[in-house]
Scaffold this motif. Structure first.
Motif, short mmCIF file in Angstrom:
data_model
loop_
_atom_site.label_atom_id
_atom_site.label_comp_id
_atom_site.label_asym_id
_atom_site.label_seq_id
_atom_site.Cartn_x
_atom_site.Cartn_y
_atom_site.Cartn_z
N UNK A 277 0.82 -1.21 0.00
CA UNK A 277 0.00 0.00 0.00
C UNK A 277 0.86 1.27 0.00
N UNK A 278 0.45 2.20 -0.89
CA UNK A 278 1.27 3.39 -1.13
C UNK A 278 0.96 4.53 -0.16
N UNK A 279 -0.08 4.37 0.62
CA UNK A 279 -0.63 5.53 1.31
C UNK A 279 0.35 6.23 2.25
N UNK A 280 0.98 5.44 3.13
CA UNK A 280 1.82 6.09 4.15
C UNK A 280 3.01 6.79 3.47
N UNK A 281 3.53 6.13 2.44
CA UNK A 281 4.66 6.74 1.72
C UNK A 281 4.23 8.08 1.09
N UNK A 282 3.05 8.06 0.47
CA UNK A 282 2.56 9.29 -0.18
C UNK A 282 2.36 10.40 0.87
N UNK A 283 1.76 10.04 1.98
CA UNK A 283 1.50 11.04 3.03
C UNK A 283 2.83 11.60 3.54
#
Ligand code: B12
Ligand code: SF4
Length: 495
Positions: free
Chosen positions: A330-336
């Protein structure tokens, strides 16, 4: 011809009109693309929420339009129907045309209303041709994308192919056509600008594919910069880029950031909606550029942090981080993380209440939002006309509410296999209010005077239904939730 174009006054929970009153980009784009001798007036009724009837009454008297056009989302359908009836009552000979997502995807809902014409899909060229045909008394039969009455039956002309946005096929919007004022995003005048249209993904909850197919077309940067300048010259200090998926082509988006910086347009604040995978996979280069270009809030379509839910939403691909071509989860934490390191705020778009959701899976998403996002934008899956998700929910027998005016994204209208719709909504509502409160200091730092002046109203809006007793835990919060629901019901009935 004299034409009045209207967008509806209804807002939903995450857009309190005290803080957010955004123009409708479709109407100014239509206004900019008709033959220049027509007199076009654009009225965004969000600017007069609670006074829509009086305002329409006044505008009908002053402008005496030959044609009135309505831009409608599904949750605004009932309001549109009521305002259409008012137009008919005030000036029965006026022609009425509807367009936008709801009339395009559910035209059948409008055929029983006092409507003469339905524009399906992209509107600029269809609307221009429609005005020409009306003016000359020509037949409507050759206008693609138009539905019209012939005697007592409706004729649905073939669809119009989507515009490639090349050259000056679609001209700049006409902001001078607006006849109401008061647009705002947290106290700064806001305007909307498009740089592209379309998306090639197919998330099951999104209307875009049925609206225009899977494609992506872009405006050239000269046009985009001219549009931003025009918005600025009309007073905007904040620009909302309303593209369906601006980060679909990240290289282009990076070039756009550079073009904004080079043109000196980076003193404005920018808000944008972005895909998590695009930011996570290109954050090293794109995030610093966004910061320099003036991006401040980034709406991230996180959708859900659990893989099974992402699969149901068909949003796995756009949430996957990649390294050397291989999937890295999942890309979310990296994007945030990239956005935060570059001092941007994350508006976290999450969808809870999917078919397999339990109290625990919803709580996992809420906990994620508490920890990582600056402003929560949590919604429930909503079966909008003709989306793949709508079919799934009906097949599973999970749709519990067919009152379209409640299809605003924060009213749960479907249940899960384990929870009632009411329970899903209660769980989200109870948690989300407190998350919003935490963002107040950051908003204060940017716009202190607006926050000082409006903090009490914003607080009151966020905690609608609550009492001192419920906030202190002396009253069951379900009572406050019932009051909140009653307030929303009354608010929907304002027209
Ligand atoms: C930007 C955007 C927003 C912005 C800005 C809204 C604004 N004031 O401009 C924000 C973030 C605020 C927003 C909020 C919401 N949005 Co929104 N949003 C979009 C988005 C991304 C682009 C819309 C846009 O401006 N496009 C550019 C313009 C030029 O194109 P257009 O609107 O399609 O208009 C063209 C045609 O439709 C037609 N047309 C439109 N109106 C008319 C009128 C006439 C008379 C004629 C002839 C033609 C015509 O011609 C236009 C020019 O070609 C879309 C699509 C997407 N990919 O998600 C969703 C979308 C429109 N939103 C949607 C929804 C549901 C909402 C919310 C209710 C909740 C939510 N899910 O976020 C809220 C409600 C806001 C409120 N009033 O309180 C849905 C609507 C679905 C439906 N069936 O109603 C969409 C389609 C997303 C989805 N879920 O699929 N949204
Ligand atoms: S990526 Fe965004 S615009 Fe594209 S289909 Fe999914 S939700 Fe719709």
């Amino acid at each position: 011809m004299r034409v009045l174009l209207l967008s509806m006054p209804d807002s939903f929970e995450h857009m309190p009109p005290i803080a957010v009153r955004m123009p409708n980009g479709a109407l100014t784009s239509l206004a900019g693309n008709v033959d220049t001798h027509h007199q076009i007036a654009v009225a965004d009724l969000i600017l007069v929420q609670g006074r829509s009837r009086e305002t329409l009454h006044r505008l009908m008297g002053e402008l005496k339009p030959d044609l009135v056009g309505f831009s409608v989302m599904t949750f605004q359908r009932r309001t549109a129907e009521r305002l259409i009836a008012l137009v008919r009552e005030l000036k029965p000979e006026t022609k009425v045309v509807v367009g936008g997502y709801d009339p395009s995807l559910a035209p059948e809902a409008y055929l029983q209303m006092a409507v003469d014409l339905v524009v399906r899909g992209e509107g600029e060229i269809t609307f221009r041709e429609l005005l020409r045909a009306l003016e000359r008394g020509d037949s409507f039969d050759h206008i693609p994308g138009l539905s019209h009455r012939k005697g007592d039956r409706w004729v649905h002309n073939p669809d119009r192919a989507v515009s490639r946005l090349e050259g000056d096929q679609i001209k700049l919007p006409s902001r001078k056509a607006r006849v109401l004022s008061g647009y705002t995003l947290l106290g700064r005048q806001v305007d909307v600008v498009e740089t592209s249209r379309g998306c090639t993904y197919d998330c099951s909850f999104c209307s875009i594919i049925e609206m225009r197919g899977r494609n992506f077309h872009t405006y050239n940067f000269d046009r985009v910069l001219a549009d931003i300048r025009d918005a600025r010259d009309h007073g905007a200090r904040t620009i909302f880029l309303v593209d369906d998926n601006i980060t679909l082509n990240v290289q282009r988006f990076e070039a756009l950031c550079r073009a904004i910086i080079d043109a000196g347009l980076n003193k404005l604040d920018y808000f944008v909606q972005a895909m998590t995978s695009a930011i996570a996979n290109h954050g090293e280069t794109v995030a610093p550029l966004m910061r320099r270009a003036g991006f401040r809030y980034v709406f991230l379509g996180i959708e859900n942090i659990l893989e099974d839910d992402l699969e149901f939403l068909r949003a796995g691909a756009k949430n996957t981080a990649r390294e050397n071509g291989a999937s890295r989860g999942n890309a979310t934490i990296k994007a945030i993380d990239y956005l935060h390191r570059n001092k941007m705020y994350v508006v976290g778009g999450l969808i809870v209440g999917n078919p397999d959701d339990t109290g625990e899976s919803i709580e996992a998403n809420l906990e994620f939002a508490r920890r990582y996002v600056d402003w929560p934008y949590i919604q429930h899956p909503t079966p909008y006309p003709r989306t793949p998700m709508t079919k799934d929910f009906y097949v599973q027998g999970l749709v519990t509410n067919e009152r379209m005016e409640e299809y605003d994204g924060t009213t749960a209208v479907v249940r899960t296999q384990h929870l009632s719709a009411e329970e899903v909504e209660y769980q989200r509502w109870r948690a989300e209010r407190w998350m919003k409160l935490r963002h107040m200091p950051a908003a204060f730092r940017h716009d202190p005077w607006f926050i000082v002046r409006h903090a009490p109203e914003m607080f009151a809006h966020t905690f609608r239904g609550s009492s001192v007793r419920s906030v202190l835990g002396l009253e069951n919060s379900r009572k406050a939730f019932e009051r909140y629901k009653a307030i929303r019901t009354a608010e929907r009935d304002q027209v």
